[in-house]
Motif scaffolding. Structure first.
Motif, PDB file in Angstrom:
ATOM      1  N   LEU A 128     -19.424 -21.753 132.189  1.00 30.26           N
ATOM      2  CA  LEU A 128     -18.712 -22.215 133.381  1.00 30.26           C
ATOM      3  C   LEU A 128     -19.667 -22.392 134.554  1.00 30.26           C
ATOM      4  CD1 LEU A 128     -15.620 -19.908 133.020  1.00 30.26           C
ATOM      5  CD2 LEU A 128     -15.672 -22.385 132.674  1.00 30.26           C
ATOM      6  N   VAL A 129     -20.629 -21.491 134.686  1.00 28.32           N
ATOM      7  CA  VAL A 129     -21.607 -21.593 135.762  1.00 28.32           C
ATOM      8  C   VAL A 129     -22.450 -22.844 135.563  1.00 28.32           C
ATOM      9  CG1 VAL A 129     -23.570 -20.486 136.908  1.00 28.32           C
ATOM     10  CG2 VAL A 129     -21.636 -19.109 136.119  1.00 28.32           C
ATOM     11  N   ALA A 130     -22.881 -23.089 134.333  1.00 23.88           N
ATOM     12  CA  ALA A 130     -23.682 -24.277 134.046  1.00 23.88           C
ATOM     13  C   ALA A 130     -22.881 -25.547 134.331  1.00 23.88           C
ATOM     14  CB  ALA A 130     -24.155 -24.247 132.597  1.00 23.88           C
ATOM     15  N   GLU A 131     -21.620 -25.565 133.951  1.00 25.06           N
ATOM     16  CA  GLU A 131     -20.779 -26.734 134.192  1.00 25.06           C
ATOM     17  C   GLU A 131     -20.533 -26.975 135.677  1.00 25.06           C
ATOM     18  OE1 GLU A 131     -17.168 -27.357 131.875  1.00 25.06           O
ATOM     19  OE2 GLU A 131     -17.986 -25.954 130.409  1.00 25.06           O
ATOM     20  N   ALA A 132     -20.543 -25.922 136.465  1.00 27.79           N
ATOM     21  CA  ALA A 132     -20.285 -26.063 137.892  1.00 27.79           C
ATOM     22  C   ALA A 132     -21.420 -26.812 138.586  1.00 27.79           C
ATOM     23  CB  ALA A 132     -20.065 -24.699 138.540  1.00 27.79           C
TER      24      ALA A 132
ATOM     25  N   ASN B 241      -6.982 -25.090 131.464  1.00 28.51           N
ATOM     26  CA  ASN B 241      -7.332 -25.358 132.863  1.00 28.51           C
ATOM     27  C   ASN B 241      -8.831 -25.365 133.130  1.00 28.51           C
ATOM     28  OD1 ASN B 241      -4.507 -25.150 134.168  1.00 28.51           O
ATOM     29  ND2 ASN B 241      -4.659 -23.301 132.906  1.00 28.51           N
ATOM     30  N   ARG B 242      -9.632 -25.714 132.161  1.00 25.52           N
ATOM     31  CA  ARG B 242     -11.082 -25.607 132.314  1.00 25.52           C
ATOM     32  C   ARG B 242     -11.614 -26.341 133.549  1.00 25.52           C
ATOM     33  NH1 ARG B 242     -14.783 -23.430 128.735  1.00 25.52           N
ATOM     34  NH2 ARG B 242     -16.920 -23.825 129.397  1.00 25.52           N
ATOM     35  N   PRO B 243     -11.203 -27.582 133.834  1.00 31.94           N
ATOM     36  CA  PRO B 243     -11.727 -28.251 135.032  1.00 31.94           C
ATOM     37  C   PRO B 243     -11.434 -27.473 136.325  1.00 31.94           C
ATOM     38  CG  PRO B 243     -10.699 -29.855 133.597  1.00 31.94           C
ATOM     39  CD  PRO B 243     -10.353 -28.496 133.045  1.00 31.94           C
ATOM     40  N   ALA B 244     -10.270 -26.877 136.425  1.00 32.38           N
ATOM     41  CA  ALA B 244      -9.924 -26.100 137.619  1.00 32.38           C
ATOM     42  C   ALA B 244     -10.768 -24.836 137.714  1.00 32.38           C
ATOM     43  CB  ALA B 244      -8.441 -25.745 137.613  1.00 32.38           C
ATOM     44  N   VAL B 245     -11.031 -24.186 136.582  1.00 30.86           N
ATOM     45  CA  VAL B 245     -11.842 -22.970 136.592  1.00 30.86           C
ATOM     46  C   VAL B 245     -13.282 -23.313 136.960  1.00 30.86           C
ATOM     47  CG1 VAL B 245     -12.710 -21.051 135.199  1.00 30.86           C
ATOM     48  CG2 VAL B 245     -10.329 -21.791 134.948  1.00 30.86           C
ATOM     49  N   VAL B 246     -13.810 -24.406 136.436  1.00 31.91           N
ATOM     50  CA  VAL B 246     -15.164 -24.836 136.793  1.00 31.91           C
ATOM     51  C   VAL B 246     -15.232 -25.155 138.285  1.00 31.91           C
ATOM     52  CG1 VAL B 246     -16.903 -26.653 136.472  1.00 31.91           C
ATOM     53  CG2 VAL B 246     -15.789 -25.626 134.484  1.00 31.91           C
TER      54      VAL B 246
END
Length: 112
Positions: A99-103, A12-17
Motif C-alpha cells: 500500500l505504501v508503494a502504491e501510494a 476498497n483498495r484505491p481508497a485505502v491507498v
C-alpha cells in the motif's frame, strides 16, 4: 497504526491507498509547518486551549519523522514484547507494505 481486513482492502483498495498517501502528505506538512498544523487544528477544534496545542505538537514532532513502512516500526514493537510468540510471528503474516508503494513517492519516505 491503521488496520483493515482483507475483505475491506479487496473491496476498497484505491481508497485505502489514497488514505495512506494522504497520511504521508499530512505527516510531511506537519513536520514542515508545525504552526500551520496547530492553526488548522485549532480552527477545527475551537474548544481546545490555544496555548497548549503548539507545545503538544512540538512534543510529538520527533515521531513524525518515522518511515511509513510498517516493517520499520512493527519489528521494534514486536521485539519489545515479553511474549516469545509475538516476537517470532513473521511480519508477512499480517503486514502489507504494498500500500505504501502504491501510494507513490510522497509516501515512499516521509523523511526524504
Amino acid at each position: 497504526m491503521f488496520a483493515v481486513t482483507d475483505s475491506y482492502l479487496s473491496a476498497n483498495r484505491p481508497a485505502v491507498v489514497a488514505f495512506v498517501k494522504a497520511m504521508a502528505e499530512a505527516t510531511r506538512a506537519a513536520r514542515d509547518d508545525p504552526q500551520g498544523l496547530a492553526d488548522s487544528f485549532l480552527k477545527a477544534n475551537a474548544d481546545l486551549d490555544a496555548a497548549l496545542v503548539p507545545s503538544s505538537f512540538d512534543e510529538a514532532a520527533p515521531r513524525w519523522e518515522v518511515s511509513p513502512y510498517p516493517e520499520d516500526w512493527a519489528q521494534t514493537i514486536m521485539a519489545a514484547s515479553p511474549d516469545p510468540k509475538v516476537r517470532s510471528v513473521p511480519l508477512a503474516d499480517f503486514l502489507d507494505a504494498s500500500l505504501v508503494a502504491e501510494a507513490g513517492a510522497v509516501a515512499a519516505r516521509v523523511v526524504a
